[in-house]
Design a protein around this motif. Structure first.
Motif, mmCIF file in Angstrom:
data_model
loop_
_atom_site.group_PDB
_atom_site.id
_atom_site.type_symbol
_atom_site.label_atom_id
_atom_site.label_comp_id
_atom_site.label_asym_id
_atom_site.label_seq_id
_atom_site.Cartn_x
_atom_site.Cartn_y
_atom_site.Cartn_z
ATOM 1 N N SER A 30 0.829 -1.216 0.000
ATOM 2 C CA SER A 30 0.000 0.000 0.000
ATOM 3 C C SER A 30 0.856 1.255 0.000
ATOM 4 N N ASN A 31 1.925 1.245 0.778
ATOM 5 C CA ASN A 31 2.830 2.392 0.821
ATOM 6 C C ASN A 31 3.474 2.620 -0.550
ATOM 7 N N GLU A 32 3.878 1.565 -1.199
ATOM 8 C CA GLU A 32 4.462 1.678 -2.545
ATOM 9 C C GLU A 32 3.428 2.174 -3.556
ATOM 10 N N ASN A 33 2.180 1.755 -3.413
ATOM 11 C CA ASN A 33 1.118 2.234 -4.298
ATOM 12 C C ASN A 33 0.929 3.739 -4.158
ATOM 13 N N VAL A 34 1.001 4.231 -2.929
ATOM 14 C CA VAL A 34 0.891 5.672 -2.701
ATOM 15 C C VAL A 34 2.065 6.384 -3.368
ATOM 16 N N ASP A 35 3.270 5.884 -3.167
ATOM 17 C CA ASP A 35 4.450 6.507 -3.776
ATOM 18 C C ASP A 35 4.369 6.497 -5.305
ATOM 19 N N THR A 135 -6.948 13.437 -13.275
ATOM 20 C CA THR A 135 -7.076 11.980 -13.175
ATOM 21 C C THR A 135 -6.047 11.407 -12.215
ATOM 22 N N GLU A 136 -4.801 11.818 -12.355
ATOM 23 C CA GLU A 136 -3.749 11.289 -11.485
ATOM 24 C C GLU A 136 -3.928 11.740 -10.042
ATOM 25 N N ARG A 137 -4.416 12.962 -9.851
ATOM 26 C CA ARG A 137 -4.693 13.434 -8.495
ATOM 27 C C ARG A 137 -5.791 12.581 -7.861
ATOM 28 N N MET A 138 -6.804 12.262 -8.643
ATOM 29 C CA MET A 138 -7.880 11.407 -8.151
ATOM 30 C C MET A 138 -7.348 10.012 -7.804
ATOM 31 N N ARG A 139 -6.525 9.446 -8.672
ATOM 32 C CA ARG A 139 -5.937 8.127 -8.396
ATOM 33 C C ARG A 139 -5.066 8.162 -7.146
ATOM 34 N N TYR A 140 -4.268 9.219 -7.028
ATOM 35 C CA TYR A 140 -3.415 9.358 -5.853
ATOM 36 C C TYR A 140 -4.262 9.411 -4.581
ATOM 37 N N ASN A 141 -5.286 10.245 -4.590
ATOM 38 C CA ASN A 141 -6.133 10.357 -3.406
ATOM 39 C C ASN A 141 -6.845 9.046 -3.096
ATOM 40 N N ASP A 142 -7.194 8.282 -4.116
ATOM 41 C CA ASP A 142 -7.812 6.968 -3.894
ATOM 42 C C ASP A 142 -6.858 6.015 -3.186
ATOM 43 N N VAL A 143 -5.605 5.963 -3.630
ATOM 44 C CA VAL A 143 -4.661 5.041 -2.980
ATOM 45 C C VAL A 143 -4.261 5.547 -1.599
ATOM 46 N N VAL A 144 -4.247 6.862 -1.405
ATOM 47 C CA VAL A 144 -3.992 7.401 -0.069
ATOM 48 C C VAL A 144 -5.136 7.005 0.864
ATOM 49 N N LYS A 145 -6.353 7.101 0.368
ATOM 50 C CA LYS A 145 -7.512 6.700 1.186
ATOM 51 C C LYS A 145 -7.405 5.227 1.580
ATOM 52 N N PHE A 165 4.528 3.078 9.873
ATOM 53 C CA PHE A 165 3.753 3.467 8.697
ATOM 54 C C PHE A 165 2.838 4.616 9.107
ATOM 55 N N ASP A 166 3.135 5.823 8.617
ATOM 56 C CA ASP A 166 2.390 7.013 8.996
ATOM 57 C C ASP A 166 1.330 7.360 7.961
ATOM 58 N N LYS A 167 0.364 8.132 8.406
ATOM 59 C CA LYS A 167 -0.718 8.600 7.542
ATOM 60 C C LYS A 167 -0.132 9.448 6.409
ATOM 61 N N LYS A 168 -0.675 9.282 5.207
ATOM 62 C CA LYS A 168 -0.236 10.059 4.041
ATOM 63 C C LYS A 168 -1.170 11.239 3.841
ATOM 64 N N GLN A 169 -0.656 12.279 3.214
ATOM 65 C CA GLN A 169 -1.416 13.496 2.971
ATOM 66 C C GLN A 169 -2.118 13.428 1.617
ATOM 67 N N TYR A 170 -3.374 13.845 1.592
ATOM 68 C CA TYR A 170 -4.122 13.941 0.334
ATOM 69 C C TYR A 170 -3.629 15.146 -0.460
ATOM 70 N N PHE A 171 -3.804 15.086 -1.769
ATOM 71 C CA PHE A 171 -3.514 16.237 -2.625
ATOM 72 C C PHE A 171 -4.832 16.998 -2.740
ATOM 73 N N GLU A 172 -4.895 18.148 -2.078
ATOM 74 C CA GLU A 172 -6.122 18.929 -2.057
ATOM 75 C C GLU A 172 -5.868 20.295 -2.667
ATOM 76 N N ILE A 173 -6.922 20.858 -3.235
ATOM 77 C CA ILE A 173 -6.859 22.221 -3.750
ATOM 78 C C ILE A 173 -7.794 23.077 -2.913
ATOM 79 N N ASN A 174 -7.564 24.382 -2.934
ATOM 80 C CA ASN A 174 -8.447 25.242 -2.155
ATOM 81 C C ASN A 174 -9.720 25.546 -2.938
ATOM 82 N N GLN A 175 -10.697 26.113 -2.274
ATOM 83 C CA GLN A 175 -12.012 26.360 -2.876
ATOM 84 C C GLN A 175 -11.918 27.295 -4.076
ATOM 85 N N GLN A 176 -11.045 28.298 -4.008
ATOM 86 C CA GLN A 176 -10.907 29.252 -5.112
ATOM 87 C C GLN A 176 -10.475 28.547 -6.396
#
Length: 185
Positions: A30-35, A135-145, A165-176
């Motif tokens: 799972s960690n490798e999938n996130v990376d 698309t890649e941001r969505m995939r990344y966030n899916d594997v982080v989840k 094994f620590d929690k990974k950070q999601y790739f998020e954008i701000n509302q603007q």
């Protein structure tokens, strides 16, 4: 009798070890999938950053006096180059998005620029890259989840804690940045 008891104890230890090994290996996977997913996000962000100088050179030919916008795009691209974490990339992404919005305003002020084939081709490439990034941001966030859920579930959370094994950070954008830019023709 003593040998038989020893074999039973060894058998129990072996039976308990297999799930632990499987749990550890699952966490590593799972960690490798996130990376790997993050590498794809970086790949697409790099592609966009590489397209921007070509886009800028085309725009410079038509809008030489729009130096402020061109400088802000160059600055945002430099910010991207120095980013290391998902949070820094999100901030760099925000800067690039804002700079590109400003660029779109310039394009509206120069109708001949929209007709330039180089500019049109670069715009198509940039639009395709934006879709790839999403698309890649969505995939990344899916594997982080998946990863974050796995390290928080019992009993895997014990194994995750033991091996760091620590929690990974999601790739998020701000509302603007989530708002659709307005383009007037």
């Amino acid at each position: 009798m003593k040998g038989k008891s020893l074999l039973i104890i060894i058998g129990i230890i072996v039976l308990l070890a297999f799930p632990l090994i499987g749990s550890y290996n699952s966490l590593v996977t799972s960690n490798e999938n996130v990376d790997a997913a993050w590498a794809q996000v970086e790949n697409q962000l790099k592609r966009r950053a590489d397209l921007i100088p070509n886009l800028l050179e085309t725009v410079k030919g038509y809008a030489a006096h729009e130096k402020e916008v061109i400088d802000s795009i160059a600055s945002a691209r430099s910010m991207y180059a120095g980013a290391k974490t998902p949070q820094e990339f999100a901030e760099a992404n925000e800067g690039l998005n804002n700079a590109i919005k400003s660029l779109n305003v310039i394009v509206e002020n120069y109708p001949d620029l929209k007709a330039n084939q180089n500019f049109a081709d670069l715009q198509v490439e940039l639009a395709g890259t934006e879709n790839r990034i999403a698309t890649e941001r969505m995939r990344y966030n899916d594997v982080v989840k998946t990863y974050n859920t796995r390290i928080r579930r019992f009993p895997t959370n014990i194994m995750a804690g033991i091996f760091g094994f620590d929690k990974k950070q999601y790739f998020e954008i701000n509302q603007q940045d989530a708002e659709v830019p307005k383009v007037n023709f």
